[in-house]
Design a protein around this motif. Structure first.
Motif, PDB file in Angstrom:
ATOM      1  N   ARG A   1      20.574  44.586   1.083  1.00  0.00           N
ATOM      2  CA  ARG A   1      21.445  45.003   2.186  1.00  0.00           C
ATOM      3  C   ARG A   1      20.900  44.529   3.528  1.00  0.00           C
ATOM      4  NH1 ARG A   1      21.706  49.079   5.648  1.00  0.00           N
ATOM      5  NH2 ARG A   1      19.875  50.175   4.886  1.00  0.00           N
ATOM      6  N   LEU A   2      19.565  44.539   3.686  1.00  0.00           N
ATOM      7  CA  LEU A   2      18.934  44.186   4.968  1.00  0.00           C
ATOM      8  C   LEU A   2      18.573  42.713   5.090  1.00  0.00           C
ATOM      9  CD1 LEU A   2      16.436  47.195   5.126  1.00  0.00           C
ATOM     10  CD2 LEU A   2      18.509  46.904   6.511  1.00  0.00           C
ATOM     11  N   GLY A   3      18.676  41.971   4.000  1.00  0.00           N
ATOM     12  CA  GLY A   3      18.234  40.578   4.022  1.00  0.00           C
ATOM     13  C   GLY A   3      16.716  40.497   4.129  1.00  0.00           C
ATOM     14  N   ALA A   4      16.032  41.351   3.404  1.00  0.00           N
ATOM     15  CA  ALA A   4      14.576  41.461   3.500  1.00  0.00           C
ATOM     16  C   ALA A   4      13.918  41.072   2.187  1.00  0.00           C
ATOM     17  CB  ALA A   4      14.202  42.902   3.862  1.00  0.00           C
ATOM     18  N   GLU A   5      12.596  40.943   2.234  1.00  0.00           N
ATOM     19  CA  GLU A   5      11.831  40.733   1.008  1.00  0.00           C
ATOM     20  C   GLU A   5      11.221  42.066   0.587  1.00  0.00           C
ATOM     21  OE1 GLU A   5       8.487  38.111   1.424  1.00  0.00           O
ATOM     22  OE2 GLU A   5       7.483  39.404   2.855  1.00  0.00           O
ATOM     23  N   VAL A   6      10.892  42.195  -0.705  1.00  0.00           N
ATOM     24  CA  VAL A   6      10.276  43.408  -1.240  1.00  0.00           C
ATOM     25  C   VAL A   6       8.805  43.135  -1.496  1.00  0.00           C
ATOM     26  CG1 VAL A   6      10.228  45.026  -3.184  1.00  0.00           C
ATOM     27  CG2 VAL A   6      12.415  44.208  -2.291  1.00  0.00           C
ATOM     28  N   LEU A   7       7.974  44.064  -1.063  1.00  0.00           N
ATOM     29  CA  LEU A   7       6.548  44.029  -1.374  1.00  0.00           C
ATOM     30  C   LEU A   7       6.254  45.252  -2.231  1.00  0.00           C
ATOM     31  CD1 LEU A   7       3.721  42.852  -1.088  1.00  0.00           C
ATOM     32  CD2 LEU A   7       3.491  44.109   1.067  1.00  0.00           C
ATOM     33  N   ALA A   8       6.058  45.028  -3.542  1.00  0.00           N
ATOM     34  CA  ALA A   8       5.760  46.111  -4.483  1.00  0.00           C
ATOM     35  C   ALA A   8       4.252  46.301  -4.516  1.00  0.00           C
ATOM     36  CB  ALA A   8       6.286  45.765  -5.873  1.00  0.00           C
ATOM     37  N   VAL A   9       3.794  47.532  -4.245  1.00  0.00           N
ATOM     38  CA  VAL A   9       2.369  47.800  -4.075  1.00  0.00           C
ATOM     39  C   VAL A   9       1.914  48.892  -5.031  1.00  0.00           C
ATOM     40  CG1 VAL A   9       0.595  48.541  -2.438  1.00  0.00           C
ATOM     41  CG2 VAL A   9       2.547  47.201  -1.638  1.00  0.00           C
ATOM     42  N   LEU A  10       0.803  48.619  -5.716  1.00  0.00           N
ATOM     43  CA  LEU A  10       0.144  49.632  -6.517  1.00  0.00           C
ATOM     44  C   LEU A  10      -1.256  49.819  -5.929  1.00  0.00           C
ATOM     45  CD1 LEU A  10       0.201  50.283 -10.222  1.00  0.00           C
ATOM     46  CD2 LEU A  10      -2.018  50.057  -9.150  1.00  0.00           C
ATOM     47  N   ALA A  11      -1.548  51.026  -5.458  1.00  0.00           N
ATOM     48  CA  ALA A  11      -2.871  51.332  -4.910  1.00  0.00           C
ATOM     49  C   ALA A  11      -3.743  51.872  -6.039  1.00  0.00           C
ATOM     50  CB  ALA A  11      -2.751  52.360  -3.790  1.00  0.00           C
ATOM     51  N   TRP A  12      -4.996  51.464  -6.047  1.00  0.00           N
ATOM     52  CA  TRP A  12      -5.912  51.918  -7.094  1.00  0.00           C
ATOM     53  C   TRP A  12      -7.278  52.220  -6.487  1.00  0.00           C
ATOM     54  CZ3 TRP A  12     -10.404  49.161  -8.065  1.00  0.00           C
ATOM     55  CH2 TRP A  12     -10.455  47.874  -7.527  1.00  0.00           C
ATOM     56  N   GLU A  13      -8.018  53.082  -7.162  1.00  0.00           N
ATOM     57  CA  GLU A  13      -9.363  53.432  -6.732  1.00  0.00           C
ATOM     58  C   GLU A  13     -10.309  53.338  -7.926  1.00  0.00           C
ATOM     59  OE1 GLU A  13      -9.880  56.698  -3.691  1.00  0.00           O
ATOM     60  OE2 GLU A  13      -8.056  57.323  -4.730  1.00  0.00           O
ATOM     61  N   PRO A  14     -11.602  53.135  -7.663  1.00  0.00           N
ATOM     62  CA  PRO A  14     -12.564  53.143  -8.767  1.00  0.00           C
ATOM     63  C   PRO A  14     -12.630  54.527  -9.407  1.00  0.00           C
ATOM     64  CG  PRO A  14     -13.600  52.423  -6.703  1.00  0.00           C
ATOM     65  CD  PRO A  14     -12.218  52.870  -6.374  1.00  0.00           C
ATOM     66  N   PRO A  15     -13.023  54.612 -10.673  1.00  0.00           N
ATOM     67  CA  PRO A  15     -13.184  55.927 -11.299  1.00  0.00           C
ATOM     68  C   PRO A  15     -14.167  56.770 -10.474  1.00  0.00           C
ATOM     69  CG  PRO A  15     -13.410  54.182 -12.931  1.00  0.00           C
ATOM     70  CD  PRO A  15     -13.335  53.520 -11.593  1.00  0.00           C
ATOM     71  N   GLY A  16     -13.781  58.000 -10.213  1.00  0.00           N
ATOM     72  CA  GLY A  16     -14.630  58.856  -9.380  1.00  0.00           C
ATOM     73  C   GLY A  16     -14.398  58.663  -7.899  1.00  0.00           C
ATOM     74  N   GLY A  17     -13.462  57.791  -7.524  1.00  0.00           N
ATOM     75  CA  GLY A  17     -13.168  57.541  -6.119  1.00  0.00           C
ATOM     76  C   GLY A  17     -14.211  56.654  -5.460  1.00  0.00           C
ATOM     77  N   GLU A  18     -14.008  56.376  -4.196  1.00  0.00           N
ATOM     78  CA  GLU A  18     -14.926  55.497  -3.461  1.00  0.00           C
ATOM     79  C   GLU A  18     -16.315  56.106  -3.340  1.00  0.00           C
ATOM     80  OE1 GLU A  18     -14.490  52.402  -2.628  1.00  0.00           O
ATOM     81  OE2 GLU A  18     -12.381  52.357  -3.201  1.00  0.00           O
TER      82      GLU A  18
END
Length: 178
Positions: free
Chosen positions: A37-54
């Motif tokens: 509808r907007l004439g835009a591109e899509v940026l699909a993002v998956l955020a991840w962290e190490p086990p136990g967090g940073e």
């Protein structure tokens, strides 16, 4: 020469958080529709962290484990995109990115331009809400661009109800005879 912000920073973007859940796949489909509808591109993002967090990773770093988690996150994102579109490419430009970091700061940071649109899935069960803060609420509070929170699909509600029914009404197992 007068250059608009969009010309300087590239095309308009719709940034969408993808985890592989039904809610995030619904958000991905909505992001593609909005981008069309907007004439835009899509940026699909998956955020991840190490086990136990940073913090846990800094206490005892393990580069091979970190590489395995990073590769698993990239694989999970690719799988989610394949499941969402059945192997076909959507009708809008789509890029995918697995980023190390907490979900809300990653999404808000990537959707940093005022003309971006951030799309996230919304709505979780009571138990999950109590265990982890809502990504949708965090994005709504912190984003400097419009945020679209997509409600959970009806199928997810049905699956949750089925799971609750099964969990609370488990038949008693007979005690084996000796």
């Amino acid at each position: 020469m007068n250059v608009s912000r969009r010309d300087e920073d590239g095309p308009r973007r719709v940034v969408v958080g993808v985890s592989g859940s039904l809610g995030s796949l619904a958000a991905l489909h909505r992001a593609v529709a909005e981008a069309g509808r907007l004439g835009a591109e899509v940026l699909a993002v998956l955020a991840w962290e190490p086990p136990g967090g940073e913090f846990g990773y800094r206490r005892s770093p393990c580069p091979p484990l970190l590489a395995a988690v990073r590769d698993a996150a990239a694989g999970r994102l690719a799988t989610a995109l394949g499941e969402a579109f059945g192997g076909a490419r959507p009708a809008v430009p789509l890029r995918s990115l697995a980023v190390r970091g907490q979900t809300v700061p990653v999404l808000v940071g990537l959707a940093g331009r005022p003309d971006d649109l951030l799309v996230v899935g919304a709505g979780r069960g009571l138990l999950r809400r109590g265990l982890r803060p809502s990504v949708a609420a965090g994005c709504l509070r912190q984003a400097g661009c419009p945020v679209l929170a997509v409600p959970r699909p009806a199928l997810q509600h049905d699956l949750d109800a089925l799971h609750r029914r099964h969990f609370w009404h488990l038949p008693e197992e007979p005690v084996p005879a000796r």
